[in-house]
Design a protein around this motif. Sequence first.
Motif, PDB file in Angstrom:
ATOM      1  N   TRP A  93       0.836  -1.206   0.000  1.00  0.00           N
ATOM      2  CA  TRP A  93       0.000   0.000   0.000  1.00  0.00           C
ATOM      3  C   TRP A  93       0.874   1.261   0.000  1.00  0.00           C
ATOM      4  O   TRP A  93       0.643   2.195  -0.774  1.00  0.00           O
ATOM      5  CB  TRP A  93      -0.908   0.018   1.241  1.00  0.00           C
ATOM      6  N   ARG A 101       0.899   3.663  -9.889  1.00  0.00           N
ATOM      7  CA  ARG A 101       0.196   4.792 -10.529  1.00  0.00           C
ATOM      8  C   ARG A 101       1.176   5.758 -11.196  1.00  0.00           C
ATOM      9  O   ARG A 101       0.975   6.201 -12.324  1.00  0.00           O
ATOM     10  CB  ARG A 101      -0.639   5.544  -9.493  1.00  0.00           C
ATOM     11  N   ASP A 271      -5.550  -0.694  -8.537  1.00  0.00           N
ATOM     12  CA  ASP A 271      -5.402  -0.707  -7.074  1.00  0.00           C
ATOM     13  C   ASP A 271      -6.249  -1.817  -6.462  1.00  0.00           C
ATOM     14  O   ASP A 271      -5.889  -2.393  -5.436  1.00  0.00           O
ATOM     15  CB  ASP A 271      -5.845   0.643  -6.488  1.00  0.00           C
ATOM     16  N   LYS A 275      -5.212  -4.526  -3.649  1.00  0.00           N
ATOM     17  CA  LYS A 275      -5.954  -4.732  -2.397  1.00  0.00           C
ATOM     18  C   LYS A 275      -6.270  -6.212  -2.202  1.00  0.00           C
ATOM     19  O   LYS A 275      -6.134  -6.749  -1.099  1.00  0.00           O
ATOM     20  CB  LYS A 275      -7.283  -3.957  -2.434  1.00  0.00           C
TER      21      LYS A 275
ATOM     22  N   CYS B  59      -8.013  -2.211   3.862  1.00  0.00           N
ATOM     23  CA  CYS B  59      -8.235  -2.105   2.409  1.00  0.00           C
ATOM     24  C   CYS B  59      -9.583  -1.467   2.087  1.00  0.00           C
ATOM     25  O   CYS B  59      -9.735  -0.792   1.074  1.00  0.00           O
ATOM     26  CB  CYS B  59      -8.147  -3.501   1.767  1.00  0.00           C
ATOM     27  N   TRP B  63      -7.529   2.540   2.393  1.00  0.00           N
ATOM     28  CA  TRP B  63      -6.872   2.532   1.074  1.00  0.00           C
ATOM     29  C   TRP B  63      -7.842   3.080   0.024  1.00  0.00           C
ATOM     30  O   TRP B  63      -8.816   2.431  -0.327  1.00  0.00           O
ATOM     31  CB  TRP B  63      -6.467   1.109   0.729  1.00  0.00           C
ATOM     32  N   VAL B  64      -7.531   4.258  -0.467  1.00  0.00           N
ATOM     33  CA  VAL B  64      -8.389   4.888  -1.473  1.00  0.00           C
ATOM     34  C   VAL B  64      -7.906   4.471  -2.865  1.00  0.00           C
ATOM     35  O   VAL B  64      -6.729   4.643  -3.196  1.00  0.00           O
ATOM     36  CB  VAL B  64      -8.321   6.422  -1.345  1.00  0.00           C
ATOM     37  N   GLU B  65      -8.810   3.895  -3.652  1.00  0.00           N
ATOM     38  CA  GLU B  65      -8.432   3.507  -5.022  1.00  0.00           C
ATOM     39  C   GLU B  65      -8.373   4.754  -5.887  1.00  0.00           C
ATOM     40  O   GLU B  65      -9.292   5.558  -5.887  1.00  0.00           O
ATOM     41  CB  GLU B  65      -9.474   2.537  -5.593  1.00  0.00           C
ATOM     42  N   GLU B  66      -7.268   4.893  -6.597  1.00  0.00           N
ATOM     43  CA  GLU B  66      -7.124   6.096  -7.439  1.00  0.00           C
ATOM     44  C   GLU B  66      -6.907   5.704  -8.886  1.00  0.00           C
ATOM     45  O   GLU B  66      -5.919   6.083  -9.500  1.00  0.00           O
ATOM     46  CB  GLU B  66      -5.967   6.950  -6.913  1.00  0.00           C
ATOM     47  N   ASP B  67      -7.789   4.884  -9.426  1.00  0.00           N
ATOM     48  CA  ASP B  67      -7.661   4.484 -10.834  1.00  0.00           C
ATOM     49  C   ASP B  67      -8.592   5.312 -11.718  1.00  0.00           C
ATOM     50  O   ASP B  67      -9.652   5.683 -11.301  1.00  0.00           O
ATOM     51  CB  ASP B  67      -7.970   2.998 -10.998  1.00  0.00           C
TER      52      ASP B  67
END
Lengths: 492, 67
Positions: A93, A101, A271, A275, B59, B63-67
């Motif tokens: 993470w 990214r 992401d 995860k 998660c 945990w922030v998804e940045e897609d």
Amino acid sequence: MDPLISFSIALCAYVVLVVGVGLVATRRAGSSSEEYFLAGRGLGTLVLFMALFGTNCTAFVLVGIPGQAYHDGLGVFSINAPIIALGIPLTFWAIGSPARRLARELGAMTPAELYARRFRSRAVGVVLFTFFTIYTLPYMVTAIRGAAVTLTVVTEGRVPEWIGGAAVLVVALVYTSLGGMRATAWTNVVQGAIFLGFMVAAFFVFANGVGGGEGLTGAMRAVRDHDTGLLGVKEAGLYAPAAWTSWSLAISLTVVAFPHMLVRLMAADSDRTLKNICRLYPVALISLWVPAVMIGVFGAVAFPGLEGKESDRIFSMMVTEYLPPALSALGFLAVLAAVMSTLDAQILTLGSMLSRDILRPSEDPKGDVRRGRAFGVVIAVAVFVLWRVGGQSIFSLASVSFSGYVTLTPALFLGLRWPRFNAAGALTSILGANAVYFLALESAGGLGSAMSPAWFGFLPVMWGFLAGCAGAVLGTYLSSERGESGAAASGA
Amino acid sequence: MSSRRNNTIAWIGALALLALHLDFWRDRGTAMVLDWLPQELAWRLGWMLLAGLYLVWFCRAVWVEED
């Protein structure tokens, strides 16, 4: 059936399988450099998880850990498995996710290239490449030696070590060169399944054998009757508080700094995939580490009296003693699978770094791939030569490598999470951390002392890490240069 | 729940797990649980279960998804 014949059949089947999977992966792949080096940045949960787990788990877990547990008992599990079950996913993470990214955004295909572009500094890329290479080559040499020795033992000396080592390198090189990252990731699914499946099954079979047919209960009783200390934790050496704390830091941080792990994280499709992998990691670690440690503990009951490094043979002794020849061949294939699942990733990553970090990326996308393949051959030859002529110093250096990667983590982390962090900070961090790390090693007793206390009972890795953190802050604030802001140094 | 509050809980959770891993205060005995599971192994597996649950929560909530 003669053990040699059953092993030869199993070995041929294994080679055909991994090369076949590599070929299938190649047919699915495109021809661009992004496809070859990063599988088109499109690896999903199952393949990426097995690729990461297979790369992460070397033959040391299958052979070295049982050997250590033979002497130290369950403490080997206690000091290693729990903290990596938490630490590794958190580093995925903290470093893996923003690295993925940013690499996509900047078009970077290797870890060193990512940081060189992030800092707009070729020096950062070259320094990172240098340390990645210094720490990875000895690692590869020990893996090759382990596979070669295994082949020699199983074939009762009929395959000389140098031929065994060369054969392992050639097979790994063939499927890696054919299909790049996608081929290595797909073959890792097969290899991971082989060694993970074998370890779980062997654990129950060995328990039953040691326990006189009474399964786990009988086996644990036999261990308690033999030496109750094997069921607890020692208090000295690596298990003393300061050393334990240092080792916890080392083993939880080091994995993400392996270039061959970081580049795989950069190949994730999203992401969400990362995860999912973080959720799966603890379960997989339990499935591998409990058997690995218990095989050593059970081995202490079955084969008492081994001294020092003799216990590294306990895995093969247990396999030979408790499994029929046809199945014992699988045990040696499991070791081979663990070696090759790491080796292929290392060949690919070091080859790609030579191609893109030392030479400039080619204008022709296929040119990069050709160079990556050629450098893969160069790396394989270098590993072979180092193994044959490097002598004992190479193996001493390998023990330094594992902790050595940790000295890079402050720069790897801050480079992605601290917008102000600049090239001067990164260089000060990496060079300062390694200078202090090697000084601490010297104080602890030399190159072979990575796991011996240096100052105040703490291992050299702790001092290297702290120096890396201090160097990062000092280098950044003492330099007039500004770091990248905004997207280039994406935050959490 | 706000992300700031989640971050605070994540830090506290991680530090608590770390403290439970550095368990030099604990009596690391060699007794058996249910006659087949060593106490030391049971403690560590329990810790790993907690860590696994923590990661599942982490998660989802941090945990922030940045897609």
